[in-house]
Design an enzyme around this catalytic site. Structure first.
Site, mmCIF file in Angstrom:
data_model
loop_
_atom_site.group_PDB
_atom_site.id
_atom_site.type_symbol
_atom_site.label_atom_id
_atom_site.label_comp_id
_atom_site.label_asym_id
_atom_site.label_seq_id
_atom_site.Cartn_x
_atom_site.Cartn_y
_atom_site.Cartn_z
ATOM 1 C CB SER A 119 -0.854 -0.004 1.276
ATOM 2 O OG SER A 119 -1.378 1.284 1.521
ATOM 3 C CE1 TYR A 149 -3.455 -2.583 4.977
ATOM 4 C CE2 TYR A 149 -2.814 -0.297 4.670
ATOM 5 C CZ TYR A 149 -3.290 -1.492 4.155
ATOM 6 O OH TYR A 149 -3.590 -1.598 2.806
HETATM 7 N N1 LIG Z 1 -8.746 -1.242 -1.670
HETATM 8 C C1 LIG Z 1 -7.854 -0.318 -1.422
HETATM 9 O O1 LIG Z 1 -8.159 0.897 -1.413
HETATM 10 C C2 LIG Z 1 -6.416 -0.690 -1.141
HETATM 11 C C3 LIG Z 1 -5.446 0.336 -1.055
HETATM 12 C C4 LIG Z 1 -4.121 -0.022 -0.809
HETATM 13 C C5 LIG Z 1 -3.776 -1.347 -0.649
HETATM 14 N N2 LIG Z 1 -4.735 -2.309 -0.725
HETATM 15 C C6 LIG Z 1 -4.328 -3.699 -0.528
HETATM 16 O O2 LIG Z 1 -4.751 -4.470 -1.620
HETATM 17 C C7 LIG Z 1 -5.087 -5.786 -1.193
HETATM 18 C C8 LIG Z 1 -6.477 -6.163 -1.671
HETATM 19 O O3 LIG Z 1 -7.388 -5.198 -1.182
HETATM 20 P P1 LIG Z 1 -8.919 -5.257 -1.635
HETATM 21 O O4 LIG Z 1 -9.506 -3.964 -1.200
HETATM 22 O O5 LIG Z 1 -9.015 -5.699 -3.034
HETATM 23 O O6 LIG Z 1 -9.439 -6.412 -0.656
HETATM 24 P P2 LIG Z 1 -10.914 -6.996 -0.431
HETATM 25 O O7 LIG Z 1 -11.216 -6.828 1.009
HETATM 26 O O8 LIG Z 1 -11.861 -6.468 -1.451
HETATM 27 O O9 LIG Z 1 -10.688 -8.541 -0.752
HETATM 28 C C9 LIG Z 1 -9.841 -9.300 0.052
HETATM 29 C C10 LIG Z 1 -10.178 -10.768 -0.160
HETATM 30 O O10 LIG Z 1 -9.274 -11.544 0.642
HETATM 31 C C11 LIG Z 1 -10.000 -12.579 1.262
HETATM 32 N N3 LIG Z 1 -9.310 -13.033 2.476
HETATM 33 C C12 LIG Z 1 -9.293 -12.417 3.694
HETATM 34 N N4 LIG Z 1 -8.599 -13.153 4.575
HETATM 35 C C13 LIG Z 1 -8.162 -14.254 3.914
HETATM 36 C C14 LIG Z 1 -7.403 -15.393 4.282
HETATM 37 N N5 LIG Z 1 -6.949 -15.540 5.535
HETATM 38 N N6 LIG Z 1 -7.144 -16.326 3.349
HETATM 39 C C15 LIG Z 1 -7.600 -16.198 2.071
HETATM 40 N N7 LIG Z 1 -8.331 -15.143 1.657
HETATM 41 C C16 LIG Z 1 -8.611 -14.180 2.566
HETATM 42 C C17 LIG Z 1 -11.351 -11.947 1.568
HETATM 43 O O11 LIG Z 1 -12.352 -12.934 1.800
HETATM 44 C C18 LIG Z 1 -11.590 -11.125 0.305
HETATM 45 O O12 LIG Z 1 -12.246 -11.871 -0.689
HETATM 46 C C19 LIG Z 1 -4.922 -5.795 0.325
HETATM 47 O O13 LIG Z 1 -3.672 -6.356 0.645
HETATM 48 C C20 LIG Z 1 -4.973 -4.323 0.709
HETATM 49 O O14 LIG Z 1 -4.242 -4.046 1.872
HETATM 50 C C21 LIG Z 1 -6.047 -2.022 -0.963
#
Ligand SMILES: NC(=O)c1ccc[n+]([C@@H]2O[C@H](COP(=O)([O-])OP(=O)(O)OC[C@H]3O[C@@H](n4cnc5c(N)ncnc54)[C@H](O)[C@@H]3O)[C@@H](O)[C@H]2O)c1
Length: 269
Positions: free
Chosen positions: A144, A156
């Site tokens: 991130s 985080y």
């Molecule tokens: N969305 C954002 O704005 C954003 C910004 C910066 C970084 N990120 C990073 O990007 C990545 C994805 O984010 P997102 O928003 O697409 O996530 P999301 O919450 O939409 O999806 C995450 C998925 O991971 C699954 N998951 C959770 N725990 C799990 C486990 N123990 N084993 C297997 N699967 C598991 C959940 O069920 C879900 O389907 C994350 O690492 C997040 O920190 C997201």
């Protein structure tokens, strides 16, 4: 011919958000994909969507924080597809209870470390031997922009920062096996989850969430390119998975509209 023709990719957290969109983009470019997901309904539905569109996907019910579960998921993937070329570590997130250090419950710290940092270690531990057998490959870790600059959420930020140096170490350690490792540091991505949290007029918000919302609005003004859709990150991931990025290893691509690159002191207000 697709840019990922012949490649097999596994993606963690592929039932939703960035990883789900990336799986779809990989398939569009000719890859076959294994979807590692904890939520059975989300995983099965993501698999169905890809198959209905004519792609080849396998949902593997996985808890990425559990060593045995990851070992079995990788074994199932290789048994089903016969090889492995790309590891996309994306499952992750932060907790509302990720409070300042002196107030944080220890359980929150351990859970965040397990999901964000132990997870890519486990997938690499079990996946890398197969990349070696394939004669090389690409590892892509999702961090991130907060891993680059720090944040109000210490667990985080620490875990996302850890991913960046872990990626550099993977790059150094496996270069002689023709394996590259890179990271992507997204800004704000409009996933189903974030839309539910930040763009839902009916949501009941905690004081902390309200403050978060005000900060996000301010950031949006200062860094207009900092927010995007899951497919924006998916396109970067496809590039990193493909041979087009063969000069890149050990790097983190900040897909954050400049938030981690410059302090915006140039705006008029
Ligand atoms: N969305 C954002 O704005 C954003 C910004 C910066 C970084 N990120 C990073 O990007 C990545 C994805 O984010 P997102 O928003 O697409 O996530 P999301 O919450 O939409 O999806 C995450 C998925 O991971 C699954 N998951 C959770 N725990 C799990 C486990 N123990 N084993 C297997 N699967 C598991 C959940 O069920 C879900 O389907 C994350 O690492 C997040 O920190 C997201």
């Amino acid at each position: 011919m697709g840019r990922l023709e012949g490649k097999v990719v596994f993606l963690t957290g592929a039932g939703a958000g960035i990883a789900k969109a990336t799986a779809q983009s990989c398939v569009r470019e000719g890859a076959r994909v294994a979807l590692f997901e904890l939520n059975e309904e989300a995983g099965a539905s993501a698999e169905k969507q890809i198959r209905d569109a004519g792609g080849d996907a396998l949902f593997v019910h996985t808890d990425v924080t559990n060593d045995n579960s990851v070992r079995e998921a990788v074994a199932k993937t290789v048994k089903h597809f016969g090889r492995l070329d790309v590891i996309f570590n994306c499952a992750g997130g932060s907790s509302e209870d990720d409070h300042p250090v002196h107030e944080m419950d220890l359980e929150v710290w351990h859970k965040t470390v397990a999901l964000n940092l132990l997870h890519p270690f486990l997938t690499c531990r079990h996946g890398i031997p197969h990349l070696m057998k394939a004669g090389g490959g690409s590892i892509i870790n999702v961090t991130s922009h907060l891993g680059l600059i720090g944040s109000a959420k210490p667990a985080y930020a620490a875990t996302k920062g850890g991913i960046i140096s872990f990626t550099k170490t993977l790059a150094a350690q496996y270069v002689s096996y023709n394996i590259r490792a890179n990271a992507i540091a997204p800004g704000s991505i409009r996933t189903e989850r974030t839309l539910g949290r930040y763009d839902n007029p009916n949501a009941v918000l905690s004081e902390r969430a309200k403050l978060d919302l005000r900060r996000r609005a301010k950031m949006k003004k200062l860094y207009p390119f900092a927010s995007g859709d899951p497919k924006d990150i998916a396109e970067i991931a496809v590039f990193l998975a493909s041979d087009e990025s063969r000069m890149l290893t050990g790097t983190t691509i900040a897909a954050d509209g400049g938030r981690s690159s410059y302090l915006n002191v140039y705006s008029e207000d």
